[in-house]
Design a protein around this motif. Structure first.
Motif, PDB file in Angstrom:
ATOM      1  N   CYS A 194       0.856  -1.183   0.000  1.00 29.11           N
ATOM      2  CA  CYS A 194       0.000   0.000   0.000  1.00 29.11           C
ATOM      3  C   CYS A 194       0.891   1.233   0.000  1.00 29.11           C
ATOM      4  O   CYS A 194       1.586   1.512   0.981  1.00 29.11           O
ATOM      5  CB  CYS A 194      -0.922   0.006   1.216  1.00 29.11           C
ATOM      6  N   LEU A 203       0.104   2.807 -12.287  1.00 29.97           N
ATOM      7  CA  LEU A 203      -1.019   3.745 -12.267  1.00 29.97           C
ATOM      8  C   LEU A 203      -1.371   4.182 -13.691  1.00 29.97           C
ATOM      9  O   LEU A 203      -0.511   4.650 -14.448  1.00 29.97           O
ATOM     10  CB  LEU A 203      -0.676   4.977 -11.427  1.00 29.97           C
ATOM     11  N   ARG A 239       1.760  10.713  -9.226  1.00 33.40           N
ATOM     12  CA  ARG A 239       0.915  10.018  -8.241  1.00 33.40           C
ATOM     13  C   ARG A 239      -0.463  10.657  -8.099  1.00 33.40           C
ATOM     14  O   ARG A 239      -1.253  10.239  -7.259  1.00 33.40           O
ATOM     15  CB  ARG A 239       1.615   9.961  -6.886  1.00 33.40           C
ATOM     16  N   SER A 266      -3.471  10.472  -2.208  1.00 33.15           N
ATOM     17  CA  SER A 266      -4.197   9.203  -2.253  1.00 33.15           C
ATOM     18  C   SER A 266      -3.222   8.044  -2.060  1.00 33.15           C
ATOM     19  O   SER A 266      -2.045   8.140  -2.415  1.00 33.15           O
ATOM     20  CB  SER A 266      -4.913   9.041  -3.596  1.00 33.15           C
ATOM     21  N   HIS A 270      -2.738   3.717  -2.695  1.00 34.30           N
ATOM     22  CA  HIS A 270      -3.196   2.664  -3.597  1.00 34.30           C
ATOM     23  C   HIS A 270      -2.820   1.301  -3.030  1.00 34.30           C
ATOM     24  O   HIS A 270      -1.666   1.072  -2.657  1.00 34.30           O
ATOM     25  CB  HIS A 270      -2.594   2.838  -4.990  1.00 34.30           C
ATOM     26  N   ALA A 276      -2.188  -2.548  -3.768  1.00 34.44           N
ATOM     27  CA  ALA A 276      -1.764  -3.272  -4.967  1.00 34.44           C
ATOM     28  C   ALA A 276      -1.281  -4.664  -4.598  1.00 34.44           C
ATOM     29  O   ALA A 276      -0.814  -4.908  -3.477  1.00 34.44           O
ATOM     30  CB  ALA A 276      -0.665  -2.510  -5.690  1.00 34.44           C
ATOM     31  N   ILE A 290      -3.078  -2.765  -9.490  1.00 31.75           N
ATOM     32  CA  ILE A 290      -3.754  -1.883  -8.540  1.00 31.75           C
ATOM     33  C   ILE A 290      -5.104  -2.495  -8.185  1.00 31.75           C
ATOM     34  O   ILE A 290      -5.927  -2.772  -9.052  1.00 31.75           O
ATOM     35  CB  ILE A 290      -3.952  -0.481  -9.130  1.00 31.75           C
ATOM     36  N   GLN A 336      -8.028   2.311  -4.763  1.00 33.49           N
ATOM     37  CA  GLN A 336      -7.539   3.554  -4.192  1.00 33.49           C
ATOM     38  C   GLN A 336      -8.182   3.693  -2.829  1.00 33.49           C
ATOM     39  O   GLN A 336      -9.380   3.485  -2.674  1.00 33.49           O
ATOM     40  CB  GLN A 336      -7.911   4.746  -5.078  1.00 33.49           C
TER      41      GLN A 336
END
Length: 384
Positions: free
Chosen positions: A269, A276, A341, A355, A357, A359, A368, A371
């Motif tokens: 994370c 992305l 990002r 934010s 993400h 993954a 991913i 979010q």
């Protein structure tokens, strides 16, 4: 340690040089790890900083002065990193340092930065406490940012409740263990084992035996650098991956490149992954490959943070009309930037709002999953 000269006196000395200072440009140090245990990400961080400087200078630099990056290797050793930064700073004219290194180095360097007034932008993942102090900023993601959603998400997805905590023995992994234990308990889980090992540790046979004996269903790993690589390889080879799920909040592209299939299934994370799918990230990766070639190390959250940090510094220096630490420090608060990002902003507390993400790793990269929100520890709010 010799007492540092005041920032104001050194700035004044540099300004007296007039046109020579202008020609020399604005000197910014990148303090990172190019060697030893955490040296996996340093080359990419240096590339990202160089790319940011190229872009800043193409836009006119800072009041016509080009930004010059000077890379310092801390060799994953806090005292060495401090000594090398001090040596560079004593030459005079250093406007700021961007730090992409361990919290151990941060803890050593921060005392010097506070005493000297050196603007210090620490952009790597960190514990999150006391994020801003004078000209010292912790702009990276905090442990709470990383774990608040990731821990319960993996518990829900796997059905597991029992955690084993493994990490290196310094401040950031200890914070991961503390937050992880509290968040797991909040969601009905518990810790059945815990081990902290030295930075650079590569022998994990006894740890794997302990995990097996504990009956753990989940592992929270705060190992960094080559320790993370060695552990995940051995974990996979022992067959534990088939029944034990792992959350490694600092697993990023530079580490994953050394794991291949051994990293498959591990969750991470972070605020940035090269996977992305945004126009900003696509453009960033295209520019990165155009400058450094197809075989350059992949940008990761750690490396890309140097890029964001340099652009934030330049934006603040332009807003302030000066690269001086105090002026830039005041201008940083409230700044927003849209980059690889996504949109980030610096709050009044000096903390970066961004934010996160979630993954999952595979042999070829990260996928991913979601979010997620950042900045909230679920054990510190009232749930309704």
């Amino acid at each position: 340690m010799t007492a540092p000269a005041s920032r104001s006196s050194r700035t004044a000395g540099a300004s007296c040089a007039g046109t020579n200072s202008r020609r020399a440009g604005v000197r910014v140090a990148l303090l990172t790890s190019l060697s030893r245990s955490a040296g996996l990400f340093g080359r990419a961080a240096a590339n990202c900083a160089a790319l940011a400087a190229e872009e800043i200078n193409a836009e006119g630099g800072i009041r016509g002065r080009p930004v010059r990056i000077e890379v310092i290797d801390d060799p994953t050793h806090a005292a060495t990193g401090l000594a090398r930064l001090q040596e560079l700073d004593r030459r005079g004219g250093l406007a700021a340092v961007v730090g992409v290194h361990s919290s151990a180095t941060f803890n050593a360097v921060s005392r010097y930065a506070r005493a000297s007034g050196l603007l210090y932008l620490y952009t790597a993942a960190n514990e999150g406490s006391r994020v801003q102090n004078g000209t010292l900023f912790r702009l990276g993601e905090s442990v709470a940012d990383q774990l608040a959603e990731a821990v319960p998400a993996l518990m829900r997805e796997s059905g597991g409740r029992s955690w084993y905590l493994i990490g290196n023995d310094y401040s950031w992994p200890r914070a991961v263990c503390t937050h992880g234990r509290r968040i797991a308990k909040h969601f009905g889980g518990g810790v059945v084992g815990e081990r902290l090992v030295g930075i650079g540790e590569s022998s994990f046979d006894d740890v794997l035996e302990d995990i097996e004996a504990s009956g753990a269903e989940l592992v929270l790993s705060s190992l960094v650098g080559w320790s993370s690589v060695d552990f995940e390889r051995r974990f996979h080879a022992a067959g534990l991956r088939r029944r034990v799920r792992t959350l490694a909040p600092l697993l990023e592209e530079s580490t994953l490149e050394h794991l291949g299939a051994a990293g498959s299934g591990v969750w991470s994370c972070l605020p940035y992954f090269s996977a992305l799918d945004t126009a900003e990230n696509t453009g960033f990766l295209r520019r990165y490959r155009a400058v450094f070639g197809p075989w350059a190390p992949s940008p990761s959250a750690l490396a890309e943070s140097a890029y964001e940090g340099l652009h934030l510094f330049a934006r603040a220096a332009r807003e302030a009309g000066s690269p001086r630490g105090g002026d830039v420090s005041r201008a940083l608060r409230g700044l927003t930037l849209t980059g690889p990002r996504g949109r980030v902003s610096v709050g009044a507390d000096g903390r970066l709002r961004q934010s996160m993400h979630l993954a999952e790793a595979s042999a070829t990269g990260f996928a991913i999953l979601a979010q997620v929100a950042s900045g909230t520890d679920p054990t510190e709010v009232e749930w309704v």
